[in-house]
Enzyme design. Structure first.
Site: not given
Lengths: 507, 507
Positions: B266-267, B270, B305
């Site tokens: 997830h990160e 980003h 996101e």
């Protein structure tokens, strides 16, 4: 406005400057411990912007107004009242920065970038000529900077005053003359003795054990890890972001154990000073160098170095320390140090051996490296030495003082980063630190006979308490010489330092 | 002044703001990964000062002057010319900040400190009443803030616009209606099926192996470690200090392997967005949120996101990913995963099981958690829900949507930090990210049939190149809806998202 309100208004301005400068310190710490390689360029821009903003805040009309009101409000205060000092220090800094035009700051910053690259290139080629034009320009801009700040007897005085207020070319010359005369016979005596065994220092010491011992060492000396941390870097340093967050760094040489041990002890000494500043001084001028635009609690570079050298040399590089703690170290390295005694270890880490490299020098030769650099800086600043003749001057001094022939520029005139970053005038503070550290230690032990017993027993908290009360807590409230006068009854005096070295190395 | 000169003058001002905001980000990253515990208080003051300085720089007369000249200079430029956008964004931010008085900013900041402490206390006691008065005050100040910024139909519109320009209470209501209707049958179908085996996810997974796999995972997805690093923290996040230094964080749960794997994925998503911003946008408004006073390259919270969810769910939480890479993971944990097949692992990490906690929710129930929060925020902002009735409203919604009875406030209304920090209006961006991620992925795969094959073959660089060209490189030049129109031909559309979930969970 009431007295209190006008002081509060000034304090609010100074607090903002302190916040910005502490942010600069965080960005700098990060760039030297954590930052990925490609982050360097924009990080440099961020630091430049913040430093400029700190200066702008200091020179803003709102600060001048608050300052004038605070000056009136503190007229009746005693000379060394904290409030009066804060006002005076702000005024001094404002006048200092007013005198330096932005164009000169920008020129120096721009030069720094290219000069550092040139120095790295020159050092890798071991060719001073590659760096020489950049150093010439650095000296020219330093001279211009000194002329802006102003000086009476010698342009070097202006540069030294930034790092060590009160010292001048003349005062340093006097100090160095005494030191050279005192050091030479001690060095001769030490060199006449047979070298102790030191082979075991160069065995294989995995980083993990070095780090574990370093952490326990820092804690043992009194460093507070709730307000600090120990990280790895290339060129070890200490930095504080207020007394509540004081960080130290070290490096681990897998095949040379002393580097991390004494490096960590040294930075712990710096860290203890910053952690020991009175909480009431947080975000005030008493914890901010408004002239140097650096958020620091120590009162001068030399005073700071006095604390790091005191802990490193008087405590951790002492015979009693290793008699007590060598077994702890051996627990981390049972194989590597199994055949070594505490005394053998002590003698190995205090052996005297002149070398070319300052950062590897022993206690007896270190100051010769420093005095050489200070002499050169002084001569470059007044023009009596031209940059082109620098290697010859360097090599001649190493020959004269240490009886060594410098093999190449990389191990000579190109070994230090300082000049390439525009730092001219900071070298003498290393020797001042040695002298001041011994002077303070001598007084403390003389005044409190139980202190020596406590140290021998491994109770370092008593020494830390003494230093906190007498030096650390004051932050920048008193100058270095005021501290010395208050605590030792006299200004900087090389006597105790020479006495300490004599008993340690020529007894 | 020439056109170029007036743009350069404005750019210089914006660059300084960007530098300060990036410094704030460094200080924040440090406070969440490295800072010793006692550093928190003064660090908070430092961040507050820098944020205030950024705002002051933006509202300074020099900025207004440069802005007016730049506005004249760009009058003839095309509507979406980068230069014109930069000028418009600066103007919009200046007008925004002019409307918010310093007193309100200070009140909100002061409340944040005490509200966070009250929330921590309330959560540990699982007693909403302890936090309730602070939340009531937070809502009151948010309402005052919304009134300063201005709104037409609903006060929530003003708050949402800070994080997701273009969205409103009304547009969210419409989106949520479609989503609820579409999600419910997929969730029902998934719940009707027997649960897959998942016992092995809870075995003992030492941090070292998790970290090694996480590093290789981030690198595999295209994250550049010369411009980034991966650290450990309590609440994982990504932060950038320009595209040249983009850091991600994760946490390691020794007894639950998926947390660090999908958290890191997830990160990384980003991080890829920030690393992919055009270098030309560095230090401009196209890499700075001047309204939110945050140095970021992504164009909205939702757009950001969308990239993290795309990589986390569409790539790393896919069957083909684990068919290809499960053997890599098993190399790090041969004992723990020796009796598990790739398909068993995939089914375990995509099992559906409604729960109380948002951050532990699966893909099918996650949006229900978000919509619940957004509905509540909206009702609190217009006064139709009083803070005192919040637990009842929360618990009723969880019962309705997930058929669960909330056992206590800690596992209900008190579970998230957001409201205690004054964040009202950011929750919907999580669901917008899910929707946008699927919409972008759907279009890319439809347009480029070889993309699916490349992903199946484990070549993620092609997807990264597509996203970089179409989304990342633009930074904040286009709004989220402009990006969607340009790339998918329509505004935000939940169709592809529901289609993706249906084929993954109800097929």
């Amino acid at each position: 406005m009431t007295q209190q309100a006008s002081l509060a208004a000034l304090q609010e301005r100074v607090a903002a400057v302190n916040d910005v400068l502490n942010a600069v310190s965080v960005l700098t710490w990060d760039s030297r411990t954590m930052m990925p390689t490609d982050g360097a360029e924009t990080r440099g821009l961020q630091i430049a912007t913040l430093t400029r903003l700190a200066r702008d805040l200091l020179l803003a009309p709102e600060t001048e107004k608050a300052l004038e009101e605070a000056e009136r409000a503190t007229e009746g205060f005693g000379q060394d009242a904290a409030e009066r000092r804060m006002v005076q220090q702000t005024r001094q800094a404002v006048e200092h920065h007013k005198r330096v035009p932005v164009s000169l700051i920008q020129e120096r910053a721009a030069l720094r970038t290219v000069a550092q690259a040139a120095w790295i290139d020159a050092r890798s080629k071991s060719d001073f000529a590659v760096f020489s034009p950049y150093l010439a320009r650095t000296i020219a801009l330093s001279r211009a900077y000194a002329d802006c700040i102003g000086w009476n007897e010698h342009p070097y005085d202006a540069m030294v005053s930034i790092y060590e207020p009160g010292e001048t070319a003349a005062s340093l010359k006097e100090l160095f003359t005494t030191l050279r005369a005192g050091l030479q016979p001690i060095l001769d005596a030490a060199r006449a003795r047979p070298q102790p065994r030191s082979d075991f220092l160069f065995r294989d010491f995995p980083e993990e054990g070095q780090r574990a011992f370093g952490l326990s060492l820092a804690e043992r000396l009194g460093y507070d890890f709730r307000r600090g941390r120990l990280d790895t870097t290339v060129h070890p340093f200490e930095v504080s972001f207020t007394r509540n967050d004081v960080r130290i760094t070290t490096r681990y040489n897998r095949n040379y154990l002393p580097a991390s041990i004494f490096g960590t002890a040294h930075e712990t000494g710096h860290g203890l000073y910053e952690q020991g500043v009175d909480a009431a001084h947080t975000r005030t001028t008493l914890a901010t160098d408004l002239v140097g635009l650096y958020a620091v609690g120590g009162t001068s570079f030399g005073a700071h170095e006095s604390q790091s050298r005191l802990w490193e040399n008087h405590i951790v590089r002492s015979q009693t320390f290793w008699q007590r703690h060598f077994s702890d170290l051996r627990k981390h390295f049972p194989d590597q140090l199994g055949d070594v005694s505490a005394d053998e270890f002590y003698r190995a880490v205090t052996r005297v051996e002149p070398g070319f490299i300052r950062v590897e020098a022993d206690e007896l030769t270190y100051d010769f490296h420093i005095m050489l650099r200070a002499d050169i800086e002084c001569a470059l600043m007044d023009g009596s030495l031209a940059v082109d003749y620098l290697p010859e001057a360097w090599n001649a001094a190493i020959r004269r003082d240490l009886d060594l022939v410098v093999p190449d520029d990389a191990r000579g005139v190109l070994q230090d980063v300082h000049w390439s970053t525009g730092y001219i005038g900071s070298f003498p503070t290393y020797t001042i630190g040695n002298v001041m550290g011994a002077q303070v230690m001598d007084t403390l032990c003389g005044r409190n006979p139980s202190l020596g017993d406590a140290i021998t027993a491994g109770h370092y908290g008593i020494l830390a308490d003494e230093l906190r009360t007498r030096i650390w807590q004051h932050g920048r409230r008193f100058t270095r010489d005021e501290l010395l006068e208050r605590e030792t009854g006299r200004p900087l005096d090389p006597g105790p330092y020479l006495h300490y070295l004599r008993s340690k190395y020529a007894a």
